[in-house]
Design an enzyme around this catalytic site. Structure first.
Site, PDB file in Angstrom:
ATOM      1  N   THR A  43      37.023  42.268  38.067  1.00  0.00           N
ATOM      2  CA  THR A  43      38.444  41.874  38.034  1.00  0.00           C
ATOM      3  C   THR A  43      38.771  40.922  39.185  1.00  0.00           C
ATOM      4  OG1 THR A  43      38.990  44.007  37.059  1.00  0.00           O
ATOM      5  CG2 THR A  43      40.800  42.804  38.090  1.00  0.00           C
ATOM      6  N   HIS A  61      37.708  37.474  38.370  1.00  0.00           N
ATOM      7  CA  HIS A  61      38.681  36.791  37.503  1.00  0.00           C
ATOM      8  C   HIS A  61      39.844  36.250  38.335  1.00  0.00           C
ATOM      9  CE1 HIS A  61      36.972  37.760  33.599  1.00  0.00           C
ATOM     10  NE2 HIS A  61      36.758  38.993  34.013  1.00  0.00           N
TER      11      HIS A  61
HETATM   12 ZN    ZN Z   1      37.230  47.662  39.670  1.00  0.00          ZN
END
Ligand code: ZN
Length: 351
Positions: A44, A47
């Site tokens: 994440t 990203h």
């Molecule tokens: Zn994580």
């Protein structure tokens, strides 16, 4: 004078993260202040670094990033009575409301109002984190800060792997990223007979073999059917754990499952992917979407398993001090590392 802290901020609407001085957060009556010792870098966070379409839609500019952490409680809100200063802890990074039907039924992980630290609200890539006391998970002495910092992704793996009964079953894990590898290790710990893990990256498959007692298969060069024959799987795998987000992997999983097989799906396919639903219907396959961790059942289960022989320590392949974060992110982006842990306790010039 406001006390300042180093924090890793998404301070511009462009690729990158920036180490900046921010005020140490002020806590409310139901919160605690945690001094961060270690953090893990997540997909994440990559990203958010890359500032892709999802990140641009989701993450406010100015946000302190990061959600995988271990630290120590240094301040307690006035209405918190069950935690103490000095308590080592990790914590659930999904902040929930108290109004939805799901929450009122005790299914906290299904709250549609969930907000994530380091994604929607100020995160853990900093010297201090303000967290609701409800979200704190105390760390037993036999769980290190390094492991504490990766309990969030281990929790994803545990939630996925324990979605279905694995005792005596043959399990296929597609995707040998850190979460896939940890899910495979959990499946083995939970009593699966064979655990096969697939990927197309040889470095990741080599790491999988180091971390857990699994059969790695490179589907770019090896035939999964041959491996199944070698393992004497008569009909196919009983349970599939999809952790790759790859359409080809999901297709292969559906093909390789038994009639009535079950799939727990954590990987996120890009956009809208074509699915051969008739195969799924005719094979009577159950698919369960997995989001986050069960709050707090997954946390109890994983801590108990770690205390009872589950060893995922080799999944941490790199450690850096937090001010070397750029090296950490570059290593992570190479796609061949396991988990990368940043140390927030040293390396800064203290003001
Ligand atoms: Zn994580």
């Amino acid at each position: 004078m406001t006390k300042l802290m180093n924090s890793l901020v998404k301070s511009k609407a462009e690729p990158g993260l920036w180490m900046e001085q921010r005020p140490v957060p002020e806590i409310g009556p139901d919160d605690v202040l945690i001094r961060i010792n270690k953090t893990g870098i997540c997909g994440t966070d990559i990203h958010i670094w890359n500032w892709d379409e999802w990140a641009r839609k989701t993450v406010p500019v100015g946000l302190i990033t990061g959600h995988e952490f271990a630290g120590e409680i240094v301040e307690i809100g006035r209405d918190v009575d069950d935690l103490s200063i000095g308590q080592r802890c990790s914590g659930e990074g999904h902040l929930i409301g108290h109004l939805s039907r799901q929450v009122r039924a005790g299914k906290f992980h299904l709250d549609p109002e969930t907000r994530g630290i380091g994604v929607n609200v100020q995160g853990a890539f900093a010297e201090y984190l303000c967290l609701p006391a409800f979200n704190v998970v105390p760390l037993p002495d036999d769980i290190s800060d390094d492991i504490g910092a990766i309990l969030d992704p281990l929790g994803n793996a545990v939630h996925t792997a324990l979605s279905f009964d694995l005792l005596g079953e043959d399990v296929l894990v597609t995707g040998a990223g850190p979460i896939g590898i940890m899910a495979a290790a959990v499946a083995r710990h939970a009593g699966a007979r064979h655990v096969v893990i697939t990927d197309i990256n040889p470095d990741r498959l080599a790491l999988a073999e180091q971390v857990a007692d699994v059969v790695p298969v490179n589907v770019a060069t090896q035939d999964l059917k041959e491996v199944m024959a070698r393992l004497k799987l008569v009909q196919g795998f009983d349970v599939g754990l999809e952790v790759s987000g790859s359409q080809a992997a999901l297709d292969q999983m559906v093909e390789a499952l038994v009639m009535g097989g079950r799939i727990a799906m954590l990987g996120i396919p890009p956009g809208k992917s074509p699915v051969d639903w008739s195969r799924i219907v005719f094979k009577a396959i159950t698919i369960k979407g997995v989001y986050g961790r069960e709050i707090f059942e997954t946390w109890y289960k994983m801590i108990a398993m770690l205390q009872n022989g589950l060893d995922i320590s080799k999944i941490i392949t790199h450690r850096y001090s937090a001010n070397n974060f750029e090296t950490g992110f570059t290593t992570m982006k190479s796609g061949s590392s396991g988990k990368i842990v940043l140390d927030w306790t040293k390396g800064f010039d203290k003001q």
